[in-house]
Every structure is written in structure tokens, then in C-alpha cells.
Design a protein around this motif. Structure first.
Motif, PDB file in Angstrom:
ATOM      1  N   GLN A  83       0.858  -1.190   0.000  1.00 37.62           N
ATOM      2  CA  GLN A  83       0.000   0.000   0.000  1.00 37.62           C
ATOM      3  C   GLN A  83       0.894   1.240   0.000  1.00 37.62           C
ATOM      4  O   GLN A  83       1.110   1.877   1.031  1.00 37.62           O
ATOM      5  CB  GLN A  83      -0.925  -0.017   1.213  1.00 37.62           C
ATOM      6  CG  GLN A  83      -1.923  -1.177   1.189  1.00 37.62           C
ATOM      7  CD  GLN A  83      -2.731  -1.273   2.460  1.00 37.62           C
ATOM      8  OE1 GLN A  83      -2.255  -0.994   3.552  1.00 37.62           O
ATOM      9  NE2 GLN A  83      -3.990  -1.686   2.335  1.00 37.62           N
ATOM     10  N   ALA A  84       1.438   1.557  -1.179  1.00 40.06           N
ATOM     11  CA  ALA A  84       2.358   2.688  -1.311  1.00 40.06           C
ATOM     12  C   ALA A  84       2.339   3.167  -2.748  1.00 40.06           C
ATOM     13  O   ALA A  84       1.920   2.447  -3.660  1.00 40.06           O
ATOM     14  CB  ALA A  84       3.776   2.276  -0.909  1.00 40.06           C
ATOM     15  N   TRP A  85       2.816   4.399  -2.958  1.00 41.15           N
ATOM     16  CA  TRP A  85       2.943   4.929  -4.308  1.00 41.15           C
ATOM     17  C   TRP A  85       4.045   4.165  -5.040  1.00 41.15           C
ATOM     18  O   TRP A  85       4.989   3.681  -4.419  1.00 41.15           O
ATOM     19  CB  TRP A  85       3.241   6.423  -4.267  1.00 41.15           C
ATOM     20  CG  TRP A  85       2.066   7.215  -3.786  1.00 41.15           C
ATOM     21  CD1 TRP A  85       1.817   7.609  -2.513  1.00 41.15           C
ATOM     22  CD2 TRP A  85       0.951   7.644  -4.572  1.00 41.15           C
ATOM     23  NE1 TRP A  85       0.611   8.266  -2.441  1.00 41.15           N
ATOM     24  CE2 TRP A  85       0.058   8.320  -3.690  1.00 41.15           C
ATOM     25  CE3 TRP A  85       0.615   7.550  -5.918  1.00 41.15           C
ATOM     26  CZ2 TRP A  85      -1.133   8.874  -4.120  1.00 41.15           C
ATOM     27  CZ3 TRP A  85      -0.580   8.112  -6.353  1.00 41.15           C
ATOM     28  CH2 TRP A  85      -1.439   8.764  -5.464  1.00 41.15           C
ATOM     29  N   PRO A  86       3.939   4.035  -6.358  1.00 38.71           N
ATOM     30  CA  PRO A  86       4.859   3.177  -7.109  1.00 38.71           C
ATOM     31  C   PRO A  86       6.340   3.473  -6.896  1.00 38.71           C
ATOM     32  O   PRO A  86       7.149   2.544  -6.813  1.00 38.71           O
ATOM     33  CB  PRO A  86       4.450   3.424  -8.561  1.00 38.71           C
ATOM     34  CG  PRO A  86       3.009   3.758  -8.481  1.00 38.71           C
ATOM     35  CD  PRO A  86       2.859   4.562  -7.221  1.00 38.71           C
ATOM     36  N   ASP A  87       6.728   4.762  -6.818  1.00 37.26           N
ATOM     37  CA  ASP A  87       8.155   5.057  -6.678  1.00 37.26           C
ATOM     38  C   ASP A  87       8.723   4.470  -5.390  1.00 37.26           C
ATOM     39  O   ASP A  87       9.861   3.984  -5.348  1.00 37.26           O
ATOM     40  CB  ASP A  87       8.406   6.571  -6.743  1.00 37.26           C
ATOM     41  CG  ASP A  87       7.561   7.352  -5.749  1.00 37.26           C
ATOM     42  OD1 ASP A  87       6.596   6.793  -5.214  1.00 37.26           O
ATOM     43  OD2 ASP A  87       7.882   8.527  -5.514  1.00 37.26           O
ATOM     44  N   LYS A  88       7.918   4.485  -4.323  1.00 35.89           N
ATOM     45  CA  LYS A  88       8.367   3.888  -3.067  1.00 35.89           C
ATOM     46  C   LYS A  88       8.219   2.363  -3.101  1.00 35.89           C
ATOM     47  O   LYS A  88       9.070   1.636  -2.587  1.00 35.89           O
ATOM     48  CB  LYS A  88       7.577   4.466  -1.889  1.00 35.89           C
ATOM     49  CG  LYS A  88       7.848   5.939  -1.625  1.00 35.89           C
ATOM     50  CD  LYS A  88       7.097   6.417  -0.396  1.00 35.89           C
ATOM     51  CE  LYS A  88       7.415   7.883  -0.110  1.00 35.89           C
ATOM     52  NZ  LYS A  88       6.681   8.382   1.090  1.00 35.89           N
ATOM     53  N   ALA A  89       7.150   1.896  -3.704  1.00 36.69           N
ATOM     54  CA  ALA A  89       6.903   0.447  -3.745  1.00 36.69           C
ATOM     55  C   ALA A  89       7.991  -0.277  -4.526  1.00 36.69           C
ATOM     56  O   ALA A  89       8.523  -1.299  -4.081  1.00 36.69           O
ATOM     57  CB  ALA A  89       5.542   0.171  -4.362  1.00 36.69           C
ATOM     58  N   PHE A  90       8.358   0.260  -5.702  1.00 40.04           N
ATOM     59  CA  PHE A  90       9.327  -0.432  -6.549  1.00 40.04           C
ATOM     60  C   PHE A  90      10.741  -0.370  -5.986  1.00 40.04           C
ATOM     61  O   PHE A  90      11.611  -1.128  -6.428  1.00 40.04           O
ATOM     62  CB  PHE A  90       9.287   0.122  -7.968  1.00 40.04           C
ATOM     63  CG  PHE A  90       8.170  -0.451  -8.794  1.00 40.04           C
ATOM     64  CD1 PHE A  90       8.192  -1.780  -9.181  1.00 40.04           C
ATOM     65  CD2 PHE A  90       7.085   0.331  -9.152  1.00 40.04           C
ATOM     66  CE1 PHE A  90       7.161  -2.315  -9.926  1.00 40.04           C
ATOM     67  CE2 PHE A  90       6.040  -0.191  -9.893  1.00 40.04           C
ATOM     68  CZ  PHE A  90       6.084  -1.530 -10.285  1.00 40.04           C
ATOM     69  N   ALA A  91      10.980   0.495  -5.030  1.00 39.05           N
ATOM     70  CA  ALA A  91      12.286   0.502  -4.365  1.00 39.05           C
ATOM     71  C   ALA A  91      12.480  -0.767  -3.545  1.00 39.05           C
ATOM     72  O   ALA A  91      13.612  -1.127  -3.197  1.00 39.05           O
ATOM     73  CB  ALA A  91      12.413   1.729  -3.468  1.00 39.05           C
ATOM     74  N   ASN A  92      11.383  -1.466  -3.250  1.00 40.23           N
ATOM     75  CA  ASN A  92      11.435  -2.683  -2.445  1.00 40.23           C
ATOM     76  C   ASN A  92      11.017  -3.925  -3.236  1.00 40.23           C
ATOM     77  O   ASN A  92      10.679  -4.951  -2.645  1.00 40.23           O
ATOM     78  CB  ASN A  92      10.526  -2.527  -1.222  1.00 40.23           C
ATOM     79  CG  ASN A  92      10.988  -1.405  -0.310  1.00 40.23           C
ATOM     80  OD1 ASN A  92      12.109  -1.419   0.184  1.00 40.23           O
ATOM     81  ND2 ASN A  92      10.132  -0.415  -0.098  1.00 40.23           N
ATOM     82  N   ILE A  93      11.018  -3.819  -4.563  1.00 39.28           N
ATOM     83  CA  ILE A  93      10.660  -4.959  -5.414  1.00 39.28           C
ATOM     84  C   ILE A  93      11.831  -5.243  -6.351  1.00 39.28           C
ATOM     85  O   ILE A  93      12.347  -4.339  -7.001  1.00 39.28           O
ATOM     86  CB  ILE A  93       9.393  -4.666  -6.246  1.00 39.28           C
ATOM     87  CG1 ILE A  93       8.187  -4.426  -5.330  1.00 39.28           C
ATOM     88  CG2 ILE A  93       9.104  -5.821  -7.199  1.00 39.28           C
ATOM     89  CD1 ILE A  93       6.945  -3.993  -6.084  1.00 39.28           C
TER      90      ILE A  93
END
Length: 280
Positions: A218-228
Motif C-alpha cells: 500500500q504505497a505509491w509506485p516510486d516507493k513500492a518499486f524501491a522494495n521490489i
């Protein structure tokens, strides 16, 4: 001592794909398979000889049409199998990367007058094992890794190399917890994909809507993809139609090694999206 047999080339209706492996020991222990059962005996004999003499061997097998049905081949086939003693240090490095779910490619010289069985292990971050100064070999291995395809390569030195590409389990990342993602998650899991849903909107990206997803962010993509981890085994689907969510995600994944990137939208939506990306 363990010998490893690997399918390096196939023609026709071969029973196993390139990269299929069989490990064996002189005591008769066997794990894996290189065919439908028709050549395992001969491979075992070659494997024990390879261990006894500490030498690799390249084997070729053909299955005639009259015997094809016995091993499950409709029209016959041919395979090449490379048999070698398993080097412990190389195996451990490969095993560690597989356990860490990192994409790697293993290059092995299978035909050479001076460096038969020389090996390289290359990951997305560079050379992990082998002669890094041999840029011709390492570049060829990197290209095979980027293409996600195991293959036999002819080097400029006149040598032959088999590049074995080992990818982590496939992952599907869905940006947008919309109704399509609910069904797509179930389909992807049936096909063996790990599933990730990204949506900053808690009403959409909720546990109630996605109890079957492997990971919900549950985060905006720029933050989410930093952890994917985005590698050669990752597919990404943009599903929101919302530029505030899809566009930032596209700007990240278009520069990644993801093997598939899709963005849902009508002809009008796609036209506007392409114009925004071109301007960016």
C-alpha cells in the motif's frame, strides 16, 4: 564425488529442454533426468567415467522413429549432453544465488584445446566467478542472461561455450488493485507466478480484496518499486488508467530488466500516455 549431466542442445521432439540436468554418484544415486529414460543408462556410465578420470565429456544421442514411442517421443529427436565432475565451489556459489532468488548465467567451455570446462558465473551486477578480463566470454554470457535463454555459443577463439541461464521463480507485479487484478492474481498463481499488488489507495489495495495475493504493498509506485526486485523473471502490468499512479511506475520499470511490461488502456488513453512519456 558428484557428476553433473546437462542437456545443452536439442533437435526435434526432445523429451527434456535445454538446461535439464541429472546428477549422479558412483554409488548409483541419481537425481533429475536428461531424457524420457532412453539415455540415462549411458549418461550414468559416462558420468562415473568422468569422475574416475576427472574429465568432462560431450555426448550425442539420437532417437530413431521406430523407438521414439517407447520413450514418449512422437517423431524422434536428438540431444547433446555435457557430463562433468561437479566443482564444489562453483556449485555453492550457484546454490547461494538460487536461494537468494537472483538471476544468474553460468558459462562453461564445452569444446576447447586448452581450457575445457572453464567456468564463469555472471549476475546482473557483473562477474561473480571466472576470468573477468575475458570480456568476449563475459559479454556473451551477459547477453544470454539479458535474453533469458540458455544456449550454446561459438566464441571468436574457436571455442564453444554453453550458457545456462538460471532465473528465480516468475513474478507478476500488478499496479492497481482494480477488479481485473483480483482475477489476474488468481490466474497468475495457477500458472506458478508469485503475485504482488501495488496500490496506495487503501480502498483498492486492501487485504479484503486480495486475500490470495503473495504480497500487498500500500504505497505509491516510486516507493513500492524501491522494495521490489525487477529482473528477467518479472512481469509488470499497469491496471489503474490513472496517470498519477501508472506513469511513475512506467518510468521505473521501463528502465528495468522486466521481461514483460503492459499498460491497460483504450486507444485514446494509450495515445495520451505515449505523449506524456515522450515528453518526459
Amino acid at each position: 564425488p558428484v557428476a553433473l549431466a546437462t542437456v545443452i542442445q536439442t533437435w526435434g521432439s526432445a523429451p527434456r529442454k535445454v538446461g535439464a540436468k541429472m546428477a549422479l554418484t558412483p554409488a548409483g544415486q541419481i537425481s533429475g533426468s536428461v531424457s524420457g529414460g532412453c539415455v540415462e543408462g549411458a549418461v550414468f556410465e559416462s558420468g562415473t567415467a568422468a569422475l574416475a578420470e576427472n574429465r568432462p565429456e560431450l555426448l550425442s544421442f539420437g532417437v530413431a522413429d521406430e523407438t521414439a514411442w517407447e520413450v514418449g517421443l512422437a517423431c524422434g529427436g536428438q540431444i547433446k549432453v555435457f557430463v562433468e565432475p561437479l566443482p564444489a565451489e562453483t556449485y555453492q556459489l550457484i546454490a547461494d544465488n538460487i536461494a537468494a532468488e537472483k538471476a544468474i548465467a553460468v558459462g562453461t567451455i564445452i569444446a576447447s584445446e586448452s581450457r575445457l570446462c572453464a567456468k564463469w558465473v555472471v549476475g546482473n551486477d557483473g562477474v561473480l566467478l571466472g576470468d573477468a578480463s575475458d570480456t568476449a566470454a563475459t559479454s556473451a554470457i551477459s547477453a544470454a542472461l539479458d535474453g533469458s535463454r540458455s544456449t550454446v555459443l561459438a566464441l571468436a577463439t574457436g571455442e564453444s561455450m554453453f550458457v545456462d541461464v538460471l532465473l528465480p521463480p516468475p513474478t507478476l507485479v500488478m499496479v492497481g488493485g482494480v477488479h481485473i487484478a483480483v482475477a489476474l492474481t488468481a490466474i497468475a498463481k495457477t500458472l506458478g507466478y508469485r503475485t504482488i499488488v501495488v496500490d496506495p489507495r487503501r480502498a483498492f489495495g486492501s487485504d479484503e480484496r486480495f486475500p490470495h495475493v503473495d504480497r500487498l504493498i500500500q504505497a505509491w509506485p516510486d516507493k513500492a518499486f524501491a522494495n521490489i526486485q525487477l529482473d528477467q523473471a518479472t512481469a509488470v502490468a499497469m491496471l489503474t488508467h490513472d496517470p498519477k499512479i501508472d506513469d511513475p511506475a512506467l518510468k521505473v520499470v521501463l528502465n528495468s530488466k522486466a521481461f514483460y511490461i503492459g499498460a491497460l488502456g483504450s486507444t485514446k488513453t494509450q495515445k495520451a500516455r505515449r505523449e506524456r512519456l515522450a515528453e518526459a
